[in-house]
Design an enzyme around this catalytic site. Sequence first.
Site, short mmCIF file in Angstrom:
data_model
loop_
_atom_site.label_atom_id
_atom_site.label_comp_id
_atom_site.label_asym_id
_atom_site.label_seq_id
_atom_site.Cartn_x
_atom_site.Cartn_y
_atom_site.Cartn_z
N ILE A 1 35.77 44.40 38.62
CA ILE A 1 36.41 46.07 38.39
C ILE A 1 37.98 45.71 38.27
O ILE A 1 38.61 46.33 37.40
CB ILE A 1 36.48 46.53 39.71
CG1 ILE A 1 34.93 47.01 40.07
CG2 ILE A 1 37.23 47.88 39.89
CD1 ILE A 1 34.61 47.52 41.40
N ARG B 1 42.79 33.53 42.77
CA ARG B 1 42.76 32.18 43.17
C ARG B 1 42.54 31.11 42.15
O ARG B 1 43.17 29.99 42.20
CB ARG B 1 41.88 31.78 44.51
CG ARG B 1 42.53 32.47 45.76
CD ARG B 1 41.38 32.67 46.75
NE ARG B 1 40.16 33.42 46.22
CZ ARG B 1 38.99 33.41 46.98
NH1 ARG B 1 38.77 32.96 48.10
NH2 ARG B 1 37.93 33.90 46.34
N ASP C 1 46.96 33.74 46.18
CA ASP C 1 46.16 34.01 46.99
C ASP C 1 46.63 35.03 47.85
O ASP C 1 47.36 34.99 48.87
CB ASP C 1 45.82 32.59 48.00
CG ASP C 1 44.75 32.78 48.92
OD1 ASP C 1 44.41 33.94 49.28
OD2 ASP C 1 44.20 31.57 49.51
N VAL C 2 45.68 36.14 48.02
CA VAL C 2 46.20 37.32 48.79
C VAL C 2 45.86 36.99 50.31
O VAL C 2 46.65 37.86 51.11
CB VAL C 2 45.53 38.59 48.35
CG1 VAL C 2 45.73 38.97 47.05
CG2 VAL C 2 44.06 38.75 48.90
N ASN D 1 43.18 45.05 44.59
CA ASN D 1 41.84 45.29 44.28
C ASN D 1 41.01 43.95 44.73
O ASN D 1 39.96 44.22 44.98
CB ASN D 1 41.63 45.28 42.66
CG ASN D 1 40.12 44.94 42.07
OD1 ASN D 1 39.38 45.86 42.23
ND2 ASN D 1 39.93 43.58 41.69
N TYR E 1 33.88 44.94 56.97
CA TYR E 1 34.29 45.39 55.63
C TYR E 1 34.50 46.97 55.82
O TYR E 1 35.71 47.17 54.97
CB TYR E 1 32.93 45.19 54.55
CG TYR E 1 33.11 45.71 53.23
CD1 TYR E 1 33.77 44.97 52.51
CD2 TYR E 1 32.52 46.92 52.90
CE1 TYR E 1 34.29 45.41 50.93
CE2 TYR E 1 32.70 46.94 51.27
CZ TYR E 1 33.64 46.30 50.40
OH TYR E 1 33.60 46.88 49.29
N LYS F 1 38.14 48.44 54.56
CA LYS F 1 38.32 49.42 53.49
C LYS F 1 38.72 51.05 54.17
O LYS F 1 39.63 51.57 53.25
CB LYS F 1 36.78 49.70 52.99
CG LYS F 1 36.64 48.33 52.11
CD LYS F 1 37.59 48.09 51.04
CE LYS F 1 36.91 47.19 49.89
NZ LYS F 1 38.25 46.74 48.75
N VAL G 1 29.09 49.05 42.30
CA VAL G 1 29.36 49.03 40.71
C VAL G 1 28.85 47.60 40.31
O VAL G 1 28.79 46.57 41.13
CB VAL G 1 30.97 48.57 40.68
CG1 VAL G 1 31.46 48.56 39.21
CG2 VAL G 1 31.59 50.03 41.24
N THR H 1 28.89 44.61 39.27
CA THR H 1 29.71 43.23 39.28
C THR H 1 28.96 42.01 40.15
O THR H 1 28.08 42.48 40.52
CB THR H 1 31.13 43.58 39.72
OG1 THR H 1 31.06 43.51 41.21
CG2 THR H 1 31.93 44.59 39.34
P1 NDP Z 1 34.50 40.42 42.18
O1 NDP Z 1 34.07 39.53 43.04
O2 NDP Z 1 34.23 40.32 40.77
O3 NDP Z 1 35.98 40.51 42.31
C1 NDP Z 1 36.75 40.15 43.64
C2 NDP Z 1 38.23 39.66 42.96
O4 NDP Z 1 39.06 39.21 44.21
C3 NDP Z 1 37.91 38.45 42.13
O5 NDP Z 1 38.61 38.29 41.05
C4 NDP Z 1 38.55 37.23 43.07
O6 NDP Z 1 39.20 36.29 42.36
C5 NDP Z 1 39.57 37.98 43.98
N1 NDP Z 1 39.58 37.42 45.29
C6 NDP Z 1 39.02 37.34 46.24
N2 NDP Z 1 39.61 36.66 47.22
C7 NDP Z 1 40.85 36.41 46.90
C8 NDP Z 1 41.92 36.07 47.67
N3 NDP Z 1 41.94 35.38 48.71
N4 NDP Z 1 43.12 35.73 46.81
C9 NDP Z 1 43.22 36.46 45.56
N5 NDP Z 1 42.06 36.93 44.92
C10 NDP Z 1 40.99 36.98 45.44
O7 NDP Z 1 33.94 41.90 42.59
P2 NDP Z 1 34.39 43.28 42.27
O8 NDP Z 1 35.12 43.31 40.80
O9 NDP Z 1 33.09 44.05 42.46
O10 NDP Z 1 35.39 43.76 43.45
C11 NDP Z 1 36.50 44.12 43.45
C12 NDP Z 1 36.98 44.97 44.54
O11 NDP Z 1 36.11 46.34 44.48
C13 NDP Z 1 36.79 44.42 45.97
O12 NDP Z 1 37.93 44.98 46.66
C14 NDP Z 1 35.49 45.17 46.31
O13 NDP Z 1 35.73 45.38 47.78
C15 NDP Z 1 35.78 46.54 45.80
N6 NDP Z 1 34.47 47.36 45.61
C16 NDP Z 1 33.30 46.81 44.92
C17 NDP Z 1 32.28 47.44 44.66
C18 NDP Z 1 30.94 46.85 43.98
O14 NDP Z 1 29.73 47.41 44.16
N7 NDP Z 1 31.20 46.09 43.23
C19 NDP Z 1 32.17 48.79 45.24
C20 NDP Z 1 33.26 49.17 46.26
C21 NDP Z 1 34.27 48.68 46.36
P3 NDP Z 1 39.31 34.49 42.97
O15 NDP Z 1 38.02 34.26 43.35
O16 NDP Z 1 39.69 34.13 41.54
O17 NDP Z 1 40.30 34.66 43.84
#
Ligand code: NDP
Length: 250
Positions: free
Chosen positions: A17, A37, A56-57, A83, A148, A152, A181, A183
């Site tokens: 997303i 990260r 890293d958030v 996000n 979770y 949220k 979504v 993903t």
């Molecule tokens: P992804 O797993 O593709 O995205 C998660 C992203 O968050 C990755 O790019 C990851 O990057 C980053 N991330 C995770 N932990 C950390 C950290 N500690 N520091 C920095 N970055 C971090 O999944 P989605 O795109 O689906 O999710 C994106 C958002 O949408 C999330 O908040 C999720 O809760 C929300 N969402 C998703 C839904 C779905 O069905 N897919 C539905 C509703 C909400 P990296 O690993 O490189 O750190």
Amino acid sequence: MTLDGKHALVTGGGTGIGLAIARALAGAGAEVTITGRRAEGLDAAAGPRLHPQVMDVTDETSVARGVAAAVAARGPVQICIPNAGVAEGRALHKTDTEFWRRIMTTNLDGAFWTIRDCLHGMRRAEWGRVVAISSIAGLRGLKGASAYTASKHGLIGLVRALSEDYLGSGLTFNAVCPGYVDTEIVSRNAAAISERAGVTPDEARAMMIAANRHDRLIAPDEVAQAVLWLCGPGSGSVNGQCIEIAGGQV
Ligand code: NDP
């Protein structure tokens, strides 16, 4: 719509997303910092107007450094998209403090630090857009996912409070709340649900699809288009809102 000259920062912008949002904002002319990260994932996602920044958030210092580096390279952040998130479910009686903290720190503390560190530039410019990526679990209880769901819900509380704090200032704070979504998170959850519920991964995926009222997974770009609109000039009176992108009325 043009976002020419605007600097946007999208956490978790290298995948799913977040990447769809980053591409939509860049397509409208913004310079977009994408954070995460994993440097290699960010580098693979980088492109015209998409600039990788490791951050890293879950680490306040990492967020401060990441935002400062982005500001030094591209100027004050005017569009902030918290996000980054982890979506994992676990029954509360099996939830230890480590699990609870990991979900809350990533999904809620991370958004707090990111928004706070991006606010300075927006306050000075008297213009800014914050769009947090919450979830339908930000508005309703999601079975088997209390940490979770709490994280949220917290994100929506944060956005609503900030929309009150900055009323009339040119800054707006909103959230989008997607259903399932298409993903990596959904693929990972299919594996986890299949294990927990004793069903096949395909059946687990079908359960997630059925939870969306229009009976299909949502495309990341459908979320991105809503975010793009919230960042544009036509939505300045939309503030403190949570927009569901879940395929139907609930
Ligand atoms: P992804 O797993 O593709 O995205 C998660 C992203 O968050 C990755 O790019 C990851 O990057 C980053 N991330 C995770 N932990 C950390 C950290 N500690 N520091 C920095 N970055 C971090 O999944 P989605 O795109 O689906 O999710 C994106 C958002 O949408 C999330 O908040 C999720 O809760 C929300 N969402 C998703 C839904 C779905 O069905 N897919 C539905 C509703 C909400 P990296 O690993 O490189 O750190």
